[in-house]
Design an enzyme around this catalytic site. Structure first.
Site, PDB file in Angstrom:
ATOM      1  N   SER A   1     -11.386  28.074  29.648  1.00 54.04           N
ATOM      2  CA  SER A   1     -10.208  27.965  30.508  1.00 54.04           C
ATOM      3  C   SER A   1     -10.700  27.688  31.921  1.00 54.04           C
ATOM      4  CB  SER A   1      -9.377  29.250  30.412  1.00 54.04           C
ATOM      5  OG  SER A   1      -8.263  29.211  31.257  1.00 54.04           O
TER       6      SER A   1
ATOM      7  N   TYR B   1      -2.528  21.182  35.545  1.00 55.82           N
ATOM      8  CA  TYR B   1      -3.805  21.725  35.065  1.00 55.82           C
ATOM      9  C   TYR B   1      -3.712  23.215  34.734  1.00 55.82           C
ATOM     10  CZ  TYR B   1      -8.806  22.891  35.140  1.00 55.82           C
ATOM     11  OH  TYR B   1     -10.061  23.335  34.820  1.00 55.82           O
TER      12      TYR B   1
ATOM     13  N   LYS C   1      -4.364  25.366  31.154  1.00 59.16           N
ATOM     14  CA  LYS C   1      -5.413  26.383  31.030  1.00 59.16           C
ATOM     15  C   LYS C   1      -4.841  27.771  30.726  1.00 59.16           C
ATOM     16  CE  LYS C   1      -9.106  23.867  31.593  1.00 59.16           C
ATOM     17  NZ  LYS C   1     -10.085  23.755  30.500  1.00 59.16           N
TER      18      LYS C   1
HETATM   19  N1  NDP Z   1     -16.207  21.800  36.771  1.00 60.32           N
HETATM   20  C1  NDP Z   1     -15.360  22.740  37.127  1.00 60.32           C
HETATM   21  O1  NDP Z   1     -15.152  22.983  38.331  1.00 60.32           O
HETATM   22  C2  NDP Z   1     -14.619  23.539  36.111  1.00 60.32           C
HETATM   23  C3  NDP Z   1     -14.412  23.072  34.821  1.00 60.32           C
HETATM   24  N2  NDP Z   1     -13.704  23.809  33.935  1.00 60.32           N
HETATM   25  C4  NDP Z   1     -13.480  23.303  32.581  1.00 60.32           C
HETATM   26  O2  NDP Z   1     -14.719  23.150  31.926  1.00 60.32           O
HETATM   27  C5  NDP Z   1     -14.661  22.057  31.017  1.00 60.32           C
HETATM   28  C6  NDP Z   1     -15.789  21.094  31.298  1.00 60.32           C
HETATM   29  O3  NDP Z   1     -15.686  20.651  32.624  1.00 60.32           O
HETATM   30  P1  NDP Z   1     -16.805  19.749  33.312  1.00 60.32           P
HETATM   31  O4  NDP Z   1     -18.122  20.104  32.761  1.00 60.32           O
HETATM   32  O5  NDP Z   1     -16.559  19.813  34.758  1.00 60.32           O
HETATM   33  O6  NDP Z   1     -16.334  18.311  32.785  1.00 60.32           O
HETATM   34  P2  NDP Z   1     -17.075  16.886  32.671  1.00 60.32           P
HETATM   35  O7  NDP Z   1     -16.034  15.892  33.067  1.00 60.32           O
HETATM   36  O8  NDP Z   1     -18.366  16.872  33.391  1.00 60.32           O
HETATM   37  O9  NDP Z   1     -17.314  16.771  31.100  1.00 60.32           O
HETATM   38  C7  NDP Z   1     -16.235  16.704  30.245  1.00 60.32           C
HETATM   39  C8  NDP Z   1     -16.718  16.521  28.818  1.00 60.32           C
HETATM   40  O10 NDP Z   1     -15.602  16.499  27.923  1.00 60.32           O
HETATM   41  C9  NDP Z   1     -15.594  15.297  27.186  1.00 60.32           C
HETATM   42  N3  NDP Z   1     -14.227  14.940  26.904  1.00 60.32           N
HETATM   43  C10 NDP Z   1     -13.221  14.751  27.798  1.00 60.32           C
HETATM   44  N4  NDP Z   1     -12.083  14.424  27.186  1.00 60.32           N
HETATM   45  C11 NDP Z   1     -12.366  14.400  25.861  1.00 60.32           C
HETATM   46  C12 NDP Z   1     -11.604  14.117  24.699  1.00 60.32           C
HETATM   47  N5  NDP Z   1     -10.309  13.770  24.787  1.00 60.32           N
HETATM   48  N6  NDP Z   1     -12.191  14.176  23.491  1.00 60.32           N
HETATM   49  C13 NDP Z   1     -13.494  14.520  23.395  1.00 60.32           C
HETATM   50  N7  NDP Z   1     -14.267  14.791  24.454  1.00 60.32           N
HETATM   51  C14 NDP Z   1     -13.706  14.734  25.673  1.00 60.32           C
HETATM   52  C15 NDP Z   1     -16.345  14.330  28.065  1.00 60.32           C
HETATM   53  O11 NDP Z   1     -16.914  13.233  27.378  1.00 60.32           O
HETATM   54  P3  NDP Z   1     -16.118  11.840  27.165  1.00 60.32           P
HETATM   55  O12 NDP Z   1     -15.409  11.545  28.443  1.00 60.32           O
HETATM   56  O13 NDP Z   1     -17.168  10.845  26.807  1.00 60.32           O
HETATM   57  O14 NDP Z   1     -15.175  12.101  26.039  1.00 60.32           O
HETATM   58  C16 NDP Z   1     -17.442  15.216  28.615  1.00 60.32           C
HETATM   59  O15 NDP Z   1     -18.438  15.409  27.657  1.00 60.32           O
HETATM   60  C17 NDP Z   1     -13.262  21.467  31.188  1.00 60.32           C
HETATM   61  O16 NDP Z   1     -12.419  21.996  30.206  1.00 60.32           O
HETATM   62  C18 NDP Z   1     -12.838  21.936  32.559  1.00 60.32           C
HETATM   63  O17 NDP Z   1     -11.442  22.010  32.699  1.00 60.32           O
HETATM   64  C19 NDP Z   1     -13.215  25.054  34.260  1.00 60.32           C
HETATM   65  C20 NDP Z   1     -13.399  25.553  35.508  1.00 60.32           C
HETATM   66  C21 NDP Z   1     -14.107  24.848  36.540  1.00 60.32           C
HETATM   67  C1  VSD Z   2      -8.757  40.374  43.497  1.00 62.61           C
HETATM   68  C2  VSD Z   2      -8.320  38.997  43.549  1.00 62.61           C
HETATM   69  C3  VSD Z   2      -9.384  38.008  43.802  1.00 62.61           C
HETATM   70  C4  VSD Z   2      -8.766  36.685  44.072  1.00 62.61           C
HETATM   71  C5  VSD Z   2      -9.734  35.562  44.155  1.00 62.61           C
HETATM   72  C6  VSD Z   2      -8.940  34.296  44.196  1.00 62.61           C
HETATM   73  C7  VSD Z   2      -9.765  33.076  44.064  1.00 62.61           C
HETATM   74  C8  VSD Z   2      -8.886  31.895  43.826  1.00 62.61           C
HETATM   75  C9  VSD Z   2      -9.653  30.634  43.732  1.00 62.61           C
HETATM   76  C10 VSD Z   2      -9.136  29.746  42.650  1.00 62.61           C
HETATM   77  C11 VSD Z   2     -10.123  28.678  42.367  1.00 62.61           C
HETATM   78  C12 VSD Z   2      -9.692  27.837  41.217  1.00 62.61           C
HETATM   79  C13 VSD Z   2     -10.872  27.087  40.659  1.00 62.61           C
HETATM   80  C14 VSD Z   2     -10.462  26.149  39.613  1.00 62.61           C
HETATM   81  C15 VSD Z   2     -11.666  25.463  39.016  1.00 62.61           C
HETATM   82  C16 VSD Z   2     -11.256  24.381  38.138  1.00 62.61           C
HETATM   83  O1  VSD Z   2     -10.870  24.609  37.024  1.00 62.61           O
HETATM   84  C17 VSD Z   2     -11.302  23.023  38.683  1.00 62.61           C
HETATM   85  N1  VSD Z   2     -12.545  22.749  39.305  1.00 62.61           N
HETATM   86  C18 VSD Z   2     -11.053  22.045  37.623  1.00 62.61           C
HETATM   87  O2  VSD Z   2     -12.175  21.618  36.975  1.00 62.61           O
END
Ligand code: NDP
Ligand code: VSD
Length: 309
Positions: free
Chosen positions: A147, A161, A165
């Site tokens: 998530s 988004y 999640k």
């Molecule tokens: N980076 C961040 O700040 C954060 C990320 N997340 C979550 O973590 C996960 C990974 O993020 P992150 O590493 O940044 O993402 P990236 O964009 O770096 O990687 C995403 C991966 O998912 C694959 N992918 C995307 N869509 C599909 C699909 N429809 N079918 C199959 N594969 C798919 C991509 O490959 P391809 O495109 O080739 O399919 C790639 O391998 C996500 O769910 C994101 O929401 C959560 C919190 C913070």
């Molecule tokens: C006691 C309470 C503590 C409160 C702390 C609050 C912090 C809030 C920050 C929210 C940041 C959201 C990041 C989303 C990351 C993400 O999923 C995207 N980068 C998409 O990839």
């Protein structure tokens, strides 16, 4: 009770980039066999090469499967079957494929809501649905849902988004109650990472509203290796909640709701800290509101300046 990774078959969706790739590397380093699932074949092969550099024995395999996890359930089920024929039943599934798009509610295309729900939510349902029966039969298994902190609170710019999640958590809480009963020995983990330095994060930042950026900067940007390590550790242990850092810890305690506890200590900590963390949260919420107000005033000012110019 912890899952033994040596020789285990770990499937990572979104395993060709970012957090997913680092999770695959982390499991591979601990002796697992890996199936990477993503769409782009070049990226998959690139990631496979990178992962293979971390092998600890010469039997280990990295299998690549190109499929869109969000489109067609039968297709997803078929590729999981293929993977199981080659590397054996899935011991651990990590649902990490996903993406973020931000923007004000009225500026986001309606199709963006549909797309994020498909990829982030249904893209986690399909692979999980494809492995759960075998896991319950074998009485072995871990399913991880990735998530986000934005799946614990809604924030400016994340109407599409955050909802996708949050949906993951509802799924995970319900599923957990179906599988945790001792005989099944299947454990569910939901991870709530903060902003993490990945290709996906760089992409999402190109169109992020200022408000979203400033609010997100409350928590610092993590390295994907660090996030991956924590997720793998919590999954092996069978912890329902996986978070990182002090704000991650506070957010999880504050938003525990009716989520299951993994240990008595965790439950006691939630009970004791709840009031304090809510107090801290109120101050954060105040600061978020003032960020939104400041940005709005800034915008009005520059619009007026444009008009007079
Ligand atoms: N980076 C961040 O700040 C954060 C990320 N997340 C979550 O973590 C996960 C990974 O993020 P992150 O590493 O940044 O993402 P990236 O964009 O770096 O990687 C995403 C991966 O998912 C694959 N992918 C995307 N869509 C599909 C699909 N429809 N079918 C199959 N594969 C798919 C991509 O490959 P391809 O495109 O080739 O399919 C790639 O391998 C996500 O769910 C994101 O929401 C959560 C919190 C913070
Ligand atoms: C006691 C309470 C503590 C409160 C702390 C609050 C912090 C809030 C920050 C929210 C940041 C959201 C990041 C989303 C990351 C993400 O999923 C995207 N980068 C998409 O990839």
């Amino acid at each position: 009770k912890p899952l033994a990774l040596p020789g285990a078959h770990v499937v990572v969706t979104g395993g060709s980039s970012g957090i997913g790739k680092c999770i695959a590397i982390e499991c591979y380093k601990q002796g697992a066999f890996i199936t990477l699932v993503a769409r782009n074949e070049d990226k998959l092969l690139q990631a496979k090469k990178e992962i293979e550099m971390h092998s600890i024995n010469d039997k280990q395999v990295v299998l690549c499967i190109s499929v869109d996890v969000s489109q067609d359930y039968n297709q997803v089920e078929n590729v999981i079957k293929q993977a199981q024929e080659k590397l054996g039943p899935v011991d651990m599934l990590v649902n990490c494929a996903g993406m973020a798009v931000s923007g004000k509610f009225e500026d986001l295309e309606v199709s963006t809501f549909e797309r994020l729900m498909s990829i982030n939510y249904l893209g986690s349902v399909y692979p999980s649905r494809a492995v759960i029966t075998t896991m319950k039969e074998r009485r072995v298994g871990r399913i991880v849902f990735v998530s986000s902190q934005a799946g614990q609170l809604g924030l400016f710019g994340f109407t599409a988004y955050s909802a996708s999640k949050f949906a993951i958590r509802g799924l995970a809480e319900a599923l957990q109650m179906e599988v945790k009963v001792k005989p099944y020995n299947v454990y569910i983990t939901v991870a709530y990472p903060p902003d993490t330095d990945t290709p996906g994060f760089a992409e999402e930042n190109r169109t992020k509203p200022l408000e979203t950026r400033l609010i997100s900067e409350t928590t610092s940007v993590c390295k994907p290796e660090q996030v991956a390590k924590q997720i793998v550790k919590d999954a092996i242990q069978g912890n329902f909640n996986s978070s990182l850092g002090s704000d991650g810890y506070m957010l999880s305690a504050l938003t525990c709701g009716m989520a299951p506890v993994t240990s008595i200590t965790e439950g006691l900590q939630q009970v004791v800290t709840m009031g304090l963390f809510r107090t801290i949260a109120l101050f954060y919420l105040g600061s978020f509101d003032s960020i939104v107000r400041r940005c709005m005033m800034q915008r009005e000012k520059s619009e007026n300046a444009d008009k007079t110019a």
